[in-house]
Write an enzyme that holds these catalytic residues in place. Structure first.
Site, PDB file in Angstrom:
ATOM      1  N   ARG A 102       0.781  -1.317  -0.039  1.00  0.00           N
ATOM      2  CA  ARG A 102       0.000   0.125  -0.014  1.00  0.00           C
ATOM      3  C   ARG A 102       1.333   1.209   0.052  1.00  0.00           C
ATOM      4  NH1 ARG A 102      -4.615   1.595   4.707  1.00  0.00           N
ATOM      5  NH2 ARG A 102      -2.788   2.374   5.748  1.00  0.00           N
ATOM      6  N   THR A 106      -0.694   7.829  -1.063  1.00  0.00           N
ATOM      7  CA  THR A 106      -2.200   7.269  -1.822  1.00  0.00           C
ATOM      8  C   THR A 106      -2.813   6.291  -1.397  1.00  0.00           C
ATOM      9  OG1 THR A 106      -1.507   5.820  -3.595  1.00  0.00           O
ATOM     10  CG2 THR A 106      -0.558   8.162  -4.037  1.00  0.00           C
ATOM     11  N   ASP A 198       1.195  -1.575  11.942  1.00  0.00           N
ATOM     12  CA  ASP A 198       1.857  -2.128  11.148  1.00  0.00           C
ATOM     13  C   ASP A 198       1.790  -3.715  11.169  1.00  0.00           C
ATOM     14  OD1 ASP A 198       3.338  -3.047   8.648  1.00  0.00           O
ATOM     15  OD2 ASP A 198       2.753  -0.745   7.977  1.00  0.00           O
ATOM     16  N   ASP A 201       5.333  -4.926   9.760  1.00  0.00           N
ATOM     17  CA  ASP A 201       6.305  -4.110  10.537  1.00  0.00           C
ATOM     18  C   ASP A 201       6.393  -4.936  11.931  1.00  0.00           C
ATOM     19  OD1 ASP A 201       7.242  -3.259   8.696  1.00  0.00           O
ATOM     20  OD2 ASP A 201       6.683  -0.770   9.214  1.00  0.00           O
TER      21      ASP A 201
HETATM   22  C1  PRP Z   1      -1.113  -3.745   4.725  1.00  0.00           C
HETATM   23  C2  PRP Z   1      -1.661  -5.161   4.955  1.00  0.00           C
HETATM   24  C3  PRP Z   1      -2.945  -5.292   4.066  1.00  0.00           C
HETATM   25  C4  PRP Z   1      -2.776  -3.696   4.438  1.00  0.00           C
HETATM   26  C5  PRP Z   1      -4.280  -3.335   4.470  1.00  0.00           C
HETATM   27  O1  PRP Z   1      -0.169  -4.394   3.936  1.00  0.00           O
HETATM   28  O2  PRP Z   1      -1.019  -6.148   5.132  1.00  0.00           O
HETATM   29  O3  PRP Z   1      -2.177  -6.016   3.123  1.00  0.00           O
HETATM   30  O4  PRP Z   1      -2.103  -2.596   4.138  1.00  0.00           O
HETATM   31  O5  PRP Z   1      -4.691  -1.810   3.893  1.00  0.00           O
HETATM   32  P1  PRP Z   1      -5.724  -1.694   2.831  1.00  0.00           P
HETATM   33  O6  PRP Z   1      -6.890  -2.710   3.542  1.00  0.00           O
HETATM   34  O7  PRP Z   1      -6.246   0.036   2.754  1.00  0.00           O
HETATM   35  O8  PRP Z   1      -5.107  -1.870   1.609  1.00  0.00           O
HETATM   36  P2  PRP Z   1       1.086  -3.312   3.861  1.00  0.00           P
HETATM   37  O9  PRP Z   1       0.787  -1.949   2.577  1.00  0.00           O
HETATM   38  O10 PRP Z   1       1.677  -2.275   4.635  1.00  0.00           O
HETATM   39  O11 PRP Z   1       1.884  -4.446   3.077  1.00  0.00           O
HETATM   40  P3  PRP Z   1       2.975  -5.042   3.937  1.00  0.00           P
HETATM   41  O12 PRP Z   1       2.155  -6.218   4.664  1.00  0.00           O
HETATM   42  O13 PRP Z   1       3.986  -5.526   3.402  1.00  0.00           O
HETATM   43  O14 PRP Z   1       3.586  -4.366   5.557  1.00  0.00           O
HETATM   44  N1  URA Z   2      -1.960  -2.477   7.139  1.00  0.00           N
HETATM   45  C1  URA Z   2      -1.608  -2.429   8.098  1.00  0.00           C
HETATM   46  O1  URA Z   2      -0.664  -3.274   8.858  1.00  0.00           O
HETATM   47  N2  URA Z   2      -2.567  -1.837   9.946  1.00  0.00           N
HETATM   48  C2  URA Z   2      -3.565  -0.766   9.190  1.00  0.00           C
HETATM   49  O2  URA Z   2      -3.711  -0.110  10.543  1.00  0.00           O
HETATM   50  C3  URA Z   2      -3.746  -0.346   8.567  1.00  0.00           C
HETATM   51  C4  URA Z   2      -2.998  -1.289   7.412  1.00  0.00           C
END
Ligand code: PRP
Ligand code: URA
Length: 207
Positions: A102, A106, A198, A201
């Site tokens: 994400r 944006t 997150d 993370d």
């Molecule tokens: C996080 C989470 C989802 C997304 C949710 O991933 O694991 O995939 O955000 O947000 P949304 O519903 O607004 O799309 P992230 O993009 O942070 O990647 P990661 O899993 O690699 O940390």
């Molecule tokens: N992705 C995450 O990991 N946490 C949030 O709260 C939203 C998106």
């Protein structure tokens, strides 16, 4: 379309520990896997079974065996935390992977990897712990529908925001959501409140 919140004291306890900012990555991984068992059991509650004859040491009896198999699709990276919960319970599960990231400004998902196996006759479990805006989850389901033909798709998450549920529900009304909690709202930068921060993370120790 349905949203099921797994309502079990153990699920509530595990989620409370995941939310705690003091929980370090090794414990976070263990808690995610254990909560995943409860979520996966709920998401597979209606899997098809078939009647078979089983001979016990005492007599022959009619029993049920599973007649439907799974494809697990973890959305990288955070979804990897739920994968072992699926393969612990259903060792014959086939695994596909979708990479989604994400954009911090944006909030749009960018897909950077896809490896999806054939899915005919199987239930696809999309694993993504956080359903925030719903952008990533919706894009993941769209990609699966475009590339494969599963018998059905279910979305398994840990925490869902109302905004994400509405988006996924609108774009994919055929996909049931199983979650441990529906939280209050998103903040100004797209994080779930109260949430747990997150997920990727915290799971991978990259915060
Ligand atoms: C996080 C989470 C989802 C997304 C949710 O991933 O694991 O995939 O955000 O947000 P949304 O519903 O607004 O799309 P992230 O993009 O942070 O990647 P990661 O899993 O690699 O940390
Ligand atoms: N992705 C995450 O990991 N946490 C949030 O709260 C939203 C998106």
């Amino acid at each position: 379309m349905s949203v099921t919140v797994v309502d079990h004291p153990l699920a509530r306890d595990l989620l409370a520990q995941l939310r705690d900012e003091r929980t370090p990555p090794p414990r976070f991984r263990t808690l995610t896997r254990r909560l995943g068992w409860l979520l996966v059991i709920e998401a597979t509650r209606d899997l098809a079974t078939e009647r078979v004859e089983v001979t016990t040491p005492l007599e022959t009896t009619e029993q049920e065996r599973l007649a439907e198999e799974l494809v697990a699709v973890p959305v990288l990276r955070a979804g990897l935390g739920l994968l072992e919960a699926v393969t612990d319970l259903f060792p014959d599960t086939v695994v596909g992977h979708l990479g989604m990231e994400r954009d911090e400004i944006t909030l749009q998902p960018r897909d950077y990897y896809a490896k999806l196996p054939p899915m005919e006759g199987r239930r696809a479990l999309v694993l993504d712990p956080m359903l925030a805006t719903g952008g990533s989850g919706t894009a993941a389901v769209t990609q699966i529908k475009g590339a494969a033909n599963p018998k059905s798709i279910s979305f398994v998450c840990v925490v869902a925001a109302p905004e994400g549920i509405e988006r996924l529900e609108t774009e994919h009304p055929d996909v049931p959501i199983v979650t441990a909690a529906v939280d209050r709202e998103l903040n100004g930068v797209g994080f779930i409140l109260p949430g747990l921060g997150d997920f990727g993370d915290r799971l991978h120790g990259t915060a």
